[in-house]
Design a protein around this motif. Structure first.
Motif, PDB file in Angstrom:
ATOM      1  N   UNK A 271       1.027  -0.916  -0.178  1.00 47.99           N
ATOM      2  CA  UNK A 271       0.213  -0.617   0.032  1.00 47.99           C
ATOM      3  C   UNK A 271       1.057   0.938   0.156  1.00 47.99           C
ATOM      4  N   UNK A 272       2.256   1.067   0.399  1.00 46.45           N
ATOM      5  CA  UNK A 272       2.978   2.726   0.902  1.00 46.45           C
ATOM      6  C   UNK A 272       3.965   2.441  -0.325  1.00 46.45           C
ATOM      7  N   UNK A 273       4.004   1.052  -1.523  1.00 44.47           N
ATOM      8  CA  UNK A 273       5.102   1.478  -2.425  1.00 44.47           C
ATOM      9  C   UNK A 273       5.964  -0.303  -2.687  1.00 44.47           C
ATOM     10  N   UNK A 274       6.915  -0.647  -3.293  1.00 41.80           N
ATOM     11  CA  UNK A 274       7.255  -1.257  -3.633  1.00 41.80           C
ATOM     12  C   UNK A 274       7.884  -1.699  -2.327  1.00 41.80           C
ATOM     13  N   UNK A 275       8.599  -2.450  -1.221  1.00 39.33           N
ATOM     14  CA  UNK A 275       9.980  -3.400  -1.067  1.00 39.33           C
ATOM     15  C   UNK A 275      10.554  -4.083  -2.360  1.00 39.33           C
ATOM     16  N   UNK A 276      12.014  -3.328  -2.403  1.00 37.45           N
ATOM     17  CA  UNK A 276      12.241  -4.035  -3.245  1.00 37.45           C
ATOM     18  C   UNK A 276      13.921  -4.758  -2.732  1.00 37.45           C
ATOM     19  N   UNK A 300       9.039   9.011  -6.541  1.00 32.18           N
ATOM     20  CA  UNK A 300       9.226  10.365  -5.781  1.00 32.18           C
ATOM     21  C   UNK A 300      10.278   9.583  -4.572  1.00 32.18           C
ATOM     22  N   UNK A 301       9.819   8.553  -3.976  1.00 29.32           N
ATOM     23  CA  UNK A 301      11.838   8.109  -3.372  1.00 29.32           C
ATOM     24  C   UNK A 301      11.902   7.256  -2.916  1.00 29.32           C
ATOM     25  N   UNK A 302      13.408   7.205  -2.845  1.00 28.71           N
ATOM     26  CA  UNK A 302      13.837   5.804  -3.169  1.00 28.71           C
ATOM     27  C   UNK A 302      14.530   6.007  -1.472  1.00 28.71           C
ATOM     28  N   UNK A 303      14.123   4.981  -0.765  1.00 29.40           N
ATOM     29  CA  UNK A 303      14.900   4.812   0.337  1.00 29.40           C
ATOM     30  C   UNK A 303      15.482   3.488   1.095  1.00 29.40           C
ATOM     31  N   UNK A 304      16.511   3.729   1.201  1.00 29.00           N
ATOM     32  CA  UNK A 304      17.389   2.524   1.775  1.00 29.00           C
ATOM     33  C   UNK A 304      16.870   1.983   3.126  1.00 29.00           C
ATOM     34  N   UNK A 305      16.650   0.711   3.357  1.00 25.47           N
ATOM     35  CA  UNK A 305      15.646   0.203   4.782  1.00 25.47           C
ATOM     36  C   UNK A 305      16.613  -0.567   5.235  1.00 25.47           C
ATOM     37  N   UNK A 306      17.882  -0.945   4.871  1.00 23.45           N
ATOM     38  CA  UNK A 306      18.312  -1.680   5.993  1.00 23.45           C
ATOM     39  C   UNK A 306      20.188  -1.333   5.675  1.00 23.45           C
ATOM     40  N   UNK A 307      20.509  -0.059   5.690  1.00 27.51           N
ATOM     41  CA  UNK A 307      21.505   0.992   5.296  1.00 27.51           C
ATOM     42  C   UNK A 307      21.679   1.050   6.752  1.00 27.51           C
ATOM     43  N   UNK A 308      21.201   0.809   8.529  1.00 30.94           N
ATOM     44  CA  UNK A 308      21.930   1.665   9.596  1.00 30.94           C
ATOM     45  C   UNK A 308      22.610   1.071  10.097  1.00 30.94           C
ATOM     46  N   UNK A 309      23.382   1.536  10.933  1.00 30.41           N
ATOM     47  CA  UNK A 309      24.509   0.721  12.074  1.00 30.41           C
ATOM     48  C   UNK A 309      23.388  -0.523  12.109  1.00 30.41           C
TER      49      UNK A 309
END
Length: 319
Positions: A271-276, A300-309
């Motif tokens: 619902x909130x976009x694609x998970x790639x 509109x948005x490209x957000x890395x989900x697992x780039x955190x420490x």
């Protein structure tokens, strides 16, 4: 990463740079190996020493500070061994995890005693300056026994800074600090690193390390599991797909187009976009604009989900 560079109470002068080297360092106690074959080089700037409790962080810091002899390998500061070499303490300051303060003294008296032990030419001025750096001016005349844990921590940092060392080692320095004190201490460490000092602080709290330093040394079970910028470390983990959230003007059409891209391992439409899931970080981020342009789709948005420490740390611990 949130910027924490606020103006400190006192200026931080530029420093002569120093380098701390560990070459094949191990330390064991009987049959228990606390640190196993660690090699690293620490230069100017702020570095986080990260690891779960029991990973060997404190043992490593004590060898760097010359409190422990390596069972194997060498620890040197500017080419000189730290073990049995009191001269290194002219260039090195340490804040250990275990508190060692005389509660009947005031902060000023405690820091002044440190200045006198270092035989500084003007110990009173040095003590006042160090207290200003940690913002303890208003409470410097009170007995340390009346302080909160966070205030005692700041007093200990002042004592470690009183001789203006080129290298500062801190073991869990933010313990007991309230949010304002933590922000100020983070800003101070940044200023010290920017002025050319070599700062290493240990923590098992990921948020602290992520906010203070992007450069990490990660200890897991006594070994150095990773070293460098944690974002770069994550991108070198080719065995784990990179996860992105993508939002566009036509998520369904973009999902179909991405499935044909070799670097993409999977696409999920929500619902909130694609998970790639992408096997190659760089290949995917270069391909996405090209694919979107070809199909007339606006990203509109490209957000890395697992780039955190946190993600990097969890992957290293699981490995």
């Amino acid at each position: 990463m949130t910027a924490l560079h606020t103006q400190p109470a006192a200026d931080v002068p530029a420093a002569t740079t120093s380098t701390l080297d560990l070459a094949g360092v191990s330390r064991w106690y009987g049959n228990v190996v606390a640190v196993n074959d660690v090699t690293m080089r620490l230069g100017p700037g702020v570095t986080g020493l990260l690891g779960p409790n029991g990973a060997g962080k404190t043992t490593l810091l004590h060898m760097m500070a010359g409190f422990l002899a390596p069972s194997r390998g060498a620890v040197t500061l500017d080419g000189e061994p730290t073990w049995r070499n009191p001269g290194v303490y002219r260039r090195l300051g340490l804040v250990s995890e275990r508190e060692a303060v005389h509660t009947f003294l005031s902060a000023y008296e405690f820091v002044l005693a440190s200045a006198k032990l270092h035989r500084l030419p003007d110990p009173e001025a040095a003590a006042r300056r160090a207290i200003d750096l940690v913002e303890m001016q208003d409470a410097q005349g009170r007995r340390i026994g009346t302080y909160s844990k966070g205030m005692r921590q700041r007093t200990r940092v002042a004592a470690a800074l009183v001789h203006d060392p080129q290298v500062l080692l801190l073991d869990e320095p933010f313990n007991g600090m309230d949010p304002r004190q933590r922000l100020h201490m983070m800003a101070l460490l940044h200023r010290l690193g920017d002025a050319g000092r070599t700062i290493l602080f240990s923590s098992h709290i990921l948020e602290e390390v992520e906010q203070v330093s992007g450069t990490v040394q990660v200890m897991v079970a006594g070994r150095l599991a990773a070293s460098g910028d944690y974002r770069t470390i994550r991108r070198l983990m080719t065995n784990r797909p990179h996860v992105f959230t993508v939002r566009s003007t036509d998520d369904r059409a973009l999902a179909v187009a991405l499935m044909a891209e070799p670097s993409v391992g999977g696409v999920e439409l929500g619902r909130t976009g694609l998970t790639v899931k992408a096997g190659d970080y760089g290949a995917f981020t270069r391909a996405l604009p090209r694919i979107a342009l070809r199909h007339g789709i606006r990203v509109r948005q490209l957000l890395p989900e697992d780039e955190s420490l946190e993600s990097v740390f969890s992957y290293l611990v699981e490995a």
